[in-house]
Design a protein around this motif. Structure first.
Motif, PDB file in Angstrom:
ATOM      1  N   TRP A 158      39.012  36.492  56.144  1.00 20.80           N
ATOM      2  CA  TRP A 158      39.636  35.562  57.074  1.00 20.80           C
ATOM      3  C   TRP A 158      40.061  34.265  56.403  1.00 20.80           C
ATOM      4  N   LYS A 159      39.407  33.920  55.296  1.00 27.73           N
ATOM      5  CA  LYS A 159      39.711  32.666  54.602  1.00 27.73           C
ATOM      6  C   LYS A 159      40.648  32.861  53.414  1.00 27.73           C
ATOM      7  N   ALA A 160      40.835  34.116  52.990  1.00 24.97           N
ATOM      8  CA  ALA A 160      41.709  34.411  51.847  1.00 24.97           C
ATOM      9  C   ALA A 160      43.148  34.470  52.345  1.00 24.97           C
ATOM     10  N   LEU A 161      43.698  33.311  52.609  1.00 24.16           N
ATOM     11  CA  LEU A 161      44.986  33.204  53.275  1.00 24.16           C
ATOM     12  C   LEU A 161      46.126  32.948  52.297  1.00 24.16           C
ATOM     13  N   VAL A 162      47.254  33.587  52.588  1.00 29.29           N
ATOM     14  CA  VAL A 162      48.521  33.203  51.985  1.00 29.29           C
ATOM     15  C   VAL A 162      49.236  32.357  53.037  1.00 29.29           C
ATOM     16  N   GLN A 166      39.138  28.611  49.105  1.00 32.46           N
ATOM     17  CA  GLN A 166      40.450  28.965  49.615  1.00 32.46           C
ATOM     18  C   GLN A 166      41.586  28.469  48.726  1.00 32.46           C
ATOM     19  N   GLU A 167      41.472  27.260  48.219  1.00 28.88           N
ATOM     20  CA  GLU A 167      42.547  26.717  47.387  1.00 28.88           C
ATOM     21  C   GLU A 167      42.658  27.470  46.064  1.00 28.88           C
ATOM     22  N   LEU A 168      41.520  27.769  45.465  1.00 30.03           N
ATOM     23  CA  LEU A 168      41.554  28.519  44.211  1.00 30.03           C
ATOM     24  C   LEU A 168      42.053  29.940  44.430  1.00 30.03           C
ATOM     25  N   ALA A 171      39.952  40.385  43.628  1.00 32.95           N
ATOM     26  CA  ALA A 171      39.618  39.030  43.174  1.00 32.95           C
ATOM     27  C   ALA A 171      38.186  38.954  42.678  1.00 32.95           C
ATOM     28  N   TYR A 172      37.268  39.685  43.325  1.00 30.36           N
ATOM     29  CA  TYR A 172      35.891  39.665  42.845  1.00 30.36           C
ATOM     30  C   TYR A 172      35.799  40.223  41.430  1.00 30.36           C
ATOM     31  N   LEU A 173      36.539  41.279  41.146  1.00 29.61           N
ATOM     32  CA  LEU A 173      36.513  41.880  39.815  1.00 29.61           C
ATOM     33  C   LEU A 173      37.070  40.930  38.760  1.00 29.61           C
ATOM     34  N   TRP A 216      45.148  31.607  42.539  1.00 26.40           N
ATOM     35  CA  TRP A 216      44.961  32.878  41.825  1.00 26.40           C
ATOM     36  C   TRP A 216      45.917  33.937  42.345  1.00 26.40           C
ATOM     37  N   PHE A 217      46.090  34.014  43.648  1.00 23.15           N
ATOM     38  CA  PHE A 217      46.934  35.033  44.243  1.00 23.15           C
ATOM     39  C   PHE A 217      48.376  34.897  43.752  1.00 23.15           C
ATOM     40  N   LEU A 218      48.937  33.709  43.820  1.00 21.99           N
ATOM     41  CA  LEU A 218      50.318  33.512  43.394  1.00 21.99           C
ATOM     42  C   LEU A 218      50.482  33.764  41.894  1.00 21.99           C
ATOM     43  N   GLU A 219      49.526  33.322  41.107  1.00 21.84           N
ATOM     44  CA  GLU A 219      49.576  33.564  39.661  1.00 21.84           C
ATOM     45  C   GLU A 219      49.516  35.077  39.377  1.00 21.84           C
TER      46      GLU A 219
END
Length: 306
Positions: free
Chosen positions: A194-198, A291-293, A241-243, A297-300
């Motif tokens: 729920w917090k891993a938002l784009v 959330q910010e990190l 992301a955990y991996l 990470w997601f965009l990178e």
């Protein structure tokens, strides 16, 4: 650097497609096999979707079809979230079947695990039917499984039932088998999903991040796991992301059990933070995420998918 061998068990699914992209293009992960299971939509549809995205990514990863229904319960999909096809919103090319194995998912997982020179990590981002069948049919594979990192469950509320998360609630009996299997297990559930938002400003950047970014942007127009205006929930990417970046998470080691018989709570994951169940710890549970990190990470990660 040796890449970490993984098997992704999946039901694509829009957020599955993005998570798989990040894993496939990672320099740290070696995706040995994709196995499919009925979940977001039917088994035939999710298998077709897996073949479509592999063709789009130009990745030669074998695919094996698994279970077309839960172990015991009737199957209900999540087409209300992912659309009738499971991946509406982008015009994928038609795939051929050259990556589709004749082996079923359970036999293919057994072979890949036992042939691997180093222990394999299982990454289920779907209902756990295939993983339960593997562990019960071929218990010898446990000796060469490093850990199971799954997207599923919740330490709080649900998204399929009041207290149950979709992947676990779709096949609670399978989930209980997996949580009781004795292997190291990491649960990335709804509490972090729920917090891993784009966020909208992130989505707006995706078309400039190459072909995969453009694909994700198009799929997100149809994804109903959140909204383009308020933020889209990247549930399945939490497992990847955990991996790749475990420092994103606040973790707790505890006992997780699965409710099977509750008339209103079947599929609830009981994350026993206070020791009420009197059982030994069997999982590391992701309780919170930076959330910010995660957004960074997601965009990178999408930008590296070339």
């Amino acid at each position: 650097m040796n890449k970490r061998p993984i098997i992704i068990d999946t039901d694509p699914g829009i957020d599955d497609a993005v998570a798989i992209a990040i894993a496939l293009f990672s320099e740290e992960l070696d995706v040995k096999l994709l196995t499919t299971v009925a979940g977001n939509v039917s088994l035939d549809k999710v298998t077709y979707n897996a073949l479509r995205i592999l063709k789009f990514f130009r990745k030669e990863v074998p695919v094996a079809k698994g279970a077309d229904a839960p172990l015991i319960r009737p199957f209900t999909d999540a087409s209300n979230v992912h659309g009738q096809s499971g991946m509406e919103g982008f015009d994928f090319e038609e795939p051929d079947d050259h990556l589709l194995l004749k082996e079923n998912a359970v036999d293919a997982m057994r072979r890949v695990i036992l042939e691997s020179e180093e222990p394999v990590t299982l990454v289920p981002i779907a209902p756990l039917t295939n993983i339960a069948l593997l562990l019960k049919t071929y218990p010898e594979v446990k000796e060469n499984i490093r850990e199971i990192v799954l997207m599923g469950g919740s330490a709080s509320r649900g998204n399929k039932g009041v207290m149950s998360e979709f992947n676990v609630a779709t096949d609670p009996e399978a989930a209980k088998i997996v949580f009781d299997c004795g292997l190291p297990l990491v649960m990335a559930g709804l509490d972090v999903g729920w917090k891993a938002l784009v966020l909208p400003e992130d989505s707006a950047k995706l078309p400039q991040l190459g072909e995969v970014g453009r694909m994700a942007y198009c799929l997100f127009q149809k994804y109903r796991g959140g909204s383009m205006k308020t933020g889209l929930k990247m549930y399945d990417s939490c497992a990847i992301a955990y991996l790749l970046k475990p420092e994103l998470y606040e973790m707790v080691e505890t006992c997780v059990d699965v409710e099977l018989s509750g008339s209103m709570t079947a599929g609830c994951t009981l994350v026993d933070l206070k020791g009420y169940l009197g059982k030994p710890n069997n999982a590391k549970v992701c309780m919170d995420i930076d959330q910010e990190l995660f957004r960074k990470w997601f965009l990178e990660s999408i930008a590296r998918c070339i």
